[in-house]
Design an enzyme around this catalytic site. Structure first.
Site, short mmCIF file in Angstrom:
data_model
loop_
_atom_site.label_atom_id
_atom_site.label_comp_id
_atom_site.label_asym_id
_atom_site.label_seq_id
_atom_site.Cartn_x
_atom_site.Cartn_y
_atom_site.Cartn_z
N ASP A 1 0.87 -1.17 0.00
CA ASP A 1 0.00 0.00 0.00
C ASP A 1 0.91 1.23 0.00
O ASP A 1 2.12 1.12 0.28
CB ASP A 1 -0.87 -0.04 1.26
CG ASP A 1 -1.56 1.27 1.53
OD1 ASP A 1 -2.25 1.75 0.61
OD2 ASP A 1 -1.41 1.82 2.64
N ALA B 1 -7.26 20.81 -6.15
CA ALA B 1 -6.44 21.82 -5.45
C ALA B 1 -5.65 21.16 -4.33
O ALA B 1 -4.45 21.42 -4.15
CB ALA B 1 -7.33 22.92 -4.90
N THR C 1 -4.82 6.12 -3.86
CA THR C 1 -4.56 7.49 -4.31
C THR C 1 -4.36 7.53 -5.82
O THR C 1 -4.19 6.50 -6.48
CB THR C 1 -3.34 8.08 -3.56
OG1 THR C 1 -3.40 9.51 -3.63
CG2 THR C 1 -2.02 7.62 -4.14
N ASN D 1 -0.41 11.87 -7.29
CA ASN D 1 0.05 11.87 -5.90
C ASN D 1 1.12 10.81 -5.68
O ASN D 1 2.08 11.02 -4.93
CB ASN D 1 -1.12 11.60 -4.94
CG ASN D 1 -2.06 12.78 -4.85
OD1 ASN D 1 -1.73 13.88 -5.26
ND2 ASN D 1 -3.24 12.54 -4.31
N ASP E 1 -0.16 5.21 0.89
CA ASP E 1 -0.39 6.19 1.97
C ASP E 1 -0.44 5.49 3.32
O ASP E 1 -1.24 4.57 3.54
CB ASP E 1 -1.72 6.93 1.74
CG ASP E 1 -1.60 7.95 0.61
OD1 ASP E 1 -0.67 8.76 0.65
OD2 ASP E 1 -2.45 7.90 -0.30
N LYS F 1 -11.74 12.46 -3.03
CA LYS F 1 -12.95 13.10 -3.56
C LYS F 1 -14.20 12.53 -2.88
O LYS F 1 -15.10 13.28 -2.49
CB LYS F 1 -13.03 12.88 -5.08
CG LYS F 1 -13.82 13.95 -5.79
CD LYS F 1 -13.97 13.65 -7.26
CE LYS F 1 -12.67 13.44 -7.98
NZ LYS F 1 -12.83 12.99 -9.36
C1 XBP Z 1 -5.32 6.16 1.27
C2 XBP Z 1 -6.51 6.93 0.86
C3 XBP Z 1 -6.36 8.13 -0.02
C4 XBP Z 1 -5.58 9.26 0.62
C5 XBP Z 1 -5.68 10.54 -0.16
O1 XBP Z 1 -4.71 5.56 0.12
O2 XBP Z 1 -7.60 6.57 1.24
O3 XBP Z 1 -7.66 8.57 -0.33
O4 XBP Z 1 -6.14 9.55 1.90
O5 XBP Z 1 -5.39 10.37 -1.51
P1 XBP Z 1 -3.83 4.19 0.26
P2 XBP Z 1 -6.44 10.85 -2.65
O6 XBP Z 1 -4.66 3.13 -0.43
O7 XBP Z 1 -2.52 4.46 -0.47
O8 XBP Z 1 -3.62 3.92 1.71
O9 XBP Z 1 -6.90 12.22 -2.29
O10 XBP Z 1 -5.62 10.84 -3.92
O11 XBP Z 1 -7.56 9.86 -2.68
MG MG Z 2 -2.89 3.18 3.40
#
Ligand code: XBP
Ligand code: MG
Length: 228
Positions: free
Chosen positions: A12, A84, A124, A128, A14, A56
Site C-alpha cells: 500500500d 487543489a 490514491t 500523488n 499512503d 474526492k
Molecule cells: C489512502 C486513501 C487516499 C488518501 C488521499 O490511500 O484513502 O484517499 O487519503 O489520496 P492508500 P487521494 O490506499 O494508499 O492507503 O486524495 O488521492 O484519494
Molecule cells: Mg494506506
C-alpha cells in the site's frame, strides 16, 4: 530468510510507505481555505473521515454529513477541491521531501536480492503517487516496480479487493504467492479479499482500527519477520 513460496510483495502507499495522511489533511484544509470555505478538518475528524477511501469521495461524504445536497454543483465543487488539494500535496512534497517509514527500504532491497517482485496497490491517484515516489527517490532502493495499481485504474476503491486483484493480474501471480503490506483496515480488507496474506503496520491515523485479519501487526516494518 525469505519464505520461498512468496513470489511478490505488494505495498500500500499512503500510511505504509510513508506517513502521508497528515500532509493530505493539511492540503485539504488549504484547498478549503483557498476556495473561501469555512471548513477545517482537525485530526480527530480526519481520523474518522479516513474510513471513506479516496479524497474526492471523502469530501462528498463530509458534505453529505453536513446535510448539503449532493447535486451536480456539489460534485463539481468536490472535484475542484480535490484537484487543489492534490496540487498543494505535490508542491509540499517537492519542497520539503518525506521519509519512508522504518524498514520499508530494507524490505524492498531484500525482496530484490531474493528475486521477489515488488508492486504497489494504492487508492490514491497517479499524480500523488509520482509526487511521493519523487520525494523519496533517493531512499528508495529501486528505479521502478513490477506492477503499479492506483485509484485511477479501478472502478471500486478499497476495501473492495479490485486494486489487489488487478495487481495480481499484472504480476501473473495468485494471492497465495504474494504478501501485502497495509496500514489501514480498509486496505487490509481489500488485500485479504484478494486472497493475500497481509502484514499491517498501523499509521498515526489508523491505530484504533481492527486488524484481526492480519497475519502480523507490527509497529513498523523494521520488525518484520518471515515466519509467516
Ligand atoms: C489512502 C486513501 C487516499 C488518501 C488521499 O490511500 O484513502 O484517499 O487519503 O489520496 P492508500 P487521494 O490506499 O494508499 O492507503 O486524495 O488521492 O484519494
Ligand atoms: Mg494506506
Amino acid at each position: 530468510m525469505a519464505e520461498p513460496s512468496i513470489r511478490a510483495l505488494i505495498f500500500d502507499v499512503d500510511g505504509t510507505l510513508a506517513e502521508t495522511e497528515e500532509l493530505h489533511r493539511q492540503s485539504f484544509n488549504r484547498a478549503f481555505a483557498g476556495a473561501g470555505l469555512d471548513i477545517v478538518w482537525d485530526q480527530s475528524l480526519y481520523r474518522e473521515l479516513l474510513a471513506v477511501t479516496g479524497g474526492k469521495r471523502r469530501i462528498l461524504h463530509y458534505f453529505e454529513q453536513q446535510g448539503r445536497p449532493l447535486d451536480r454543483s456539489m460534485v463539481a465543487l468536490a472535484a475542484g477541491l480535490h484537484a487543489a488539494k492534490n496540487r498543494y500535496y505535490a508542491e509540499t512534497l517537492a519542497k520539503d521531501g518525506l521519509e519512508l517509514r522504518p524498514g520499508v527500504a530494507r524490505l524492498i532491497a531484500d525482496a530484490h536480492d531474493n528475486g521477489q517482485k515488488v508492486a504497489l496497490a494504492t487508492t490514491t491517484g497517479r499524480g500523488n503517487l509520482v509526487a511521493l515516489l519523487n520525494a523519496v527517490a533517493t531512499a528508495l532502493p529501486v528505479d521502478g516496480f513490477d506492477a503499479v495499481v492506483t485509484g485511477e485504474d479501478v472502478s471500486v476503491l478499497k476495501p473492495h479487493p479490485e486494486a489487489y486483484l488487478l495487481a495480481l493480474g499484472k504480476l501473473s501471480l495468485r494471492g497465495a504467492e504474494c504478501l501485502a503490506f497495509e496500514d489501514s483496515e480498509a486496505g487490509l480488507r481489500a488485500a485479504v479479499g484478494a486472497g493475500i496474506r497481509t502484514v499491517v503496520t498501523p499509521s498515526i491515523y489508523t491505530r484504533h482500527q481492527d486488524f484481526s485479519a492480519a497475519i502480523q501487526v507490527l509497529p513498523d516494518l523494521s520488525s518484520f519477520h518471515w515466519n509467516l
